[in-house]
Motif scaffolding. Structure first.
Motif, PDB file in Angstrom:
ATOM      1  N   SER A   4      29.709 -13.026 -36.430  1.00  0.00           N
ATOM      2  CA  SER A   4      28.649 -12.025 -36.456  1.00  0.00           C
ATOM      3  C   SER A   4      27.397 -12.595 -37.109  1.00  0.00           C
ATOM      4  O   SER A   4      27.462 -13.166 -38.193  1.00  0.00           O
ATOM      5  CB  SER A   4      29.108 -10.778 -37.217  1.00  0.00           C
ATOM      6  OG  SER A   4      30.160 -10.135 -36.533  1.00  0.00           O
ATOM      7  N   GLU A   7      25.299  -7.425 -38.693  1.00  0.00           N
ATOM      8  CA  GLU A   7      26.185  -6.267 -38.735  1.00  0.00           C
ATOM      9  C   GLU A   7      25.407  -5.128 -39.381  1.00  0.00           C
ATOM     10  O   GLU A   7      25.148  -5.162 -40.591  1.00  0.00           O
ATOM     11  CB  GLU A   7      27.447  -6.560 -39.544  1.00  0.00           C
ATOM     12  CG  GLU A   7      28.329  -7.648 -38.955  1.00  0.00           C
ATOM     13  CD  GLU A   7      29.493  -7.976 -39.872  1.00  0.00           C
ATOM     14  OE1 GLU A   7      30.525  -7.276 -39.797  1.00  0.00           O
ATOM     15  OE2 GLU A   7      29.352  -8.919 -40.666  1.00  0.00           O
ATOM     16  N   THR A  32      26.443  -4.625 -33.729  1.00  0.00           N
ATOM     17  CA  THR A  32      26.769  -5.983 -34.137  1.00  0.00           C
ATOM     18  C   THR A  32      26.153  -6.953 -33.148  1.00  0.00           C
ATOM     19  O   THR A  32      26.174  -6.714 -31.938  1.00  0.00           O
ATOM     20  CB  THR A  32      28.297  -6.201 -34.184  1.00  0.00           C
ATOM     21  OG1 THR A  32      28.867  -5.306 -35.125  1.00  0.00           O
ATOM     22  CG2 THR A  32      28.637  -7.630 -34.601  1.00  0.00           C
TER      23      THR A  32
END
Length: 262
Positions: A4, A7, A32
């Protein structure tokens, strides 16, 4: 394995008006973004696009919620830490270039590294490489006032990536460019993305948006639709046009109903 890059969890932003009213701009944004993605944010004026970009860029603070960028929760940073995070981990391309008029183009590009006190030889080599890569090597020693809009934006793009940021942010980066120079800049961004750059870009233009891998569509401070690119850029462009047309039709229908039933 997917990693990621962003987020965002239930991010809100509100302001207090002069009359004591609370104006909600972001109403609980959750999404995300994976490392290496090229994501576009679209939506009508007033939908919260720029506000969302600003809170991700640490230029503004959300009212509630959490945002992690490359593992760092930016909502816990103080002003000094936020400034340092922006300088080291983020790159910016703005519609109005934001070049410093009193610096030459090569010095403008070098600025992020100079502020980090990088070795002069390293700065010089990296500036030269990027100016060649972006097709502006002949502009070294010239000032922004001497450049065309397309040349300025290529210089701004070089400055945005010279310090190898974790995330590149664009706020209508093609908005002030003609179609040729917009295409050149999009080629640069696409190349950077293929080389591994993570890019998040606000745009109102379907052609620009078709360079992205994914579109987040905002309305009234919320994410209302998501569009993923699964085919060619031309196919994605047509899908974006269809989305924009559908959203415009919904707005027109809602306005007509309000007029019919005030």
């Amino acid at each position: 394995m997917n990693v990621s890059m962003i987020e965002a969890q239930n991010v809100t932003k509100h302001y207090h008006s002069g009359r004591g009213q609370i104006i909600q701009v972001l109403g609980g944004i959750t999404f995300t973004m994976q490392a290496g993605e090229f994501v576009g944010i679209m939506g009508p004026s007033g939908s919260g696009k720029t506000t969302l970009l600003n809170v991700i860029a640490t230029l503004d603070a959300p009212s509630t919620g959490a945002i992690r960028i490359a593992g760092t929760d930016i909502t816990t940073l103080n002003a000094r830490q936020s400034a340092d995070f922006r300088a080291r981990r983020l790159g910016f391309i703005f519609q109005d270039y934001n070049l410093l008029d009193n610096l030459t183009i090569d010095d403008n590009i070098a600025l992020p590294l100079a502020l980090q006190h990088a070795p002069a030889a390293e700065v010089k080599a990296r500036v030269a490489r990027l100016m060649t890569e972006f097709g502006i090597a002949s502009l070294a020693g010239r000032y922004p006032v001497e450049l065309s809009g397309g040349q300025k934006q290529r210089a701004a793009a070089a400055r945005a990536v010279i310090h190898k940021p974790a995330l590149l942010l664009g706020d209508e980066p093609t908005g002030a460019l003609d179609s040729h120079n917009a295409a050149v800049l999009l080629e640069i961004l696409t190349h950077l993305n293929r080389e591994g750059a993570s890019i998040l870009m606000v745009t109102h233009d379907a052609v620009t948006a078709s360079s992205c891998n994914r579109i987040l569509y905002m309305r009234d401070g919320m994410l209302s639709r998501e569009l993923r690119r699964t085919g060619t850029r031309q196919q994605f462009y047509r899908e974006i046009l269809a989305l924009l047309g559908e959203q415009d039709m919904n707005v027109g229908t809602a306005a007509a109903l309000r007029e019919a039933h005030p």
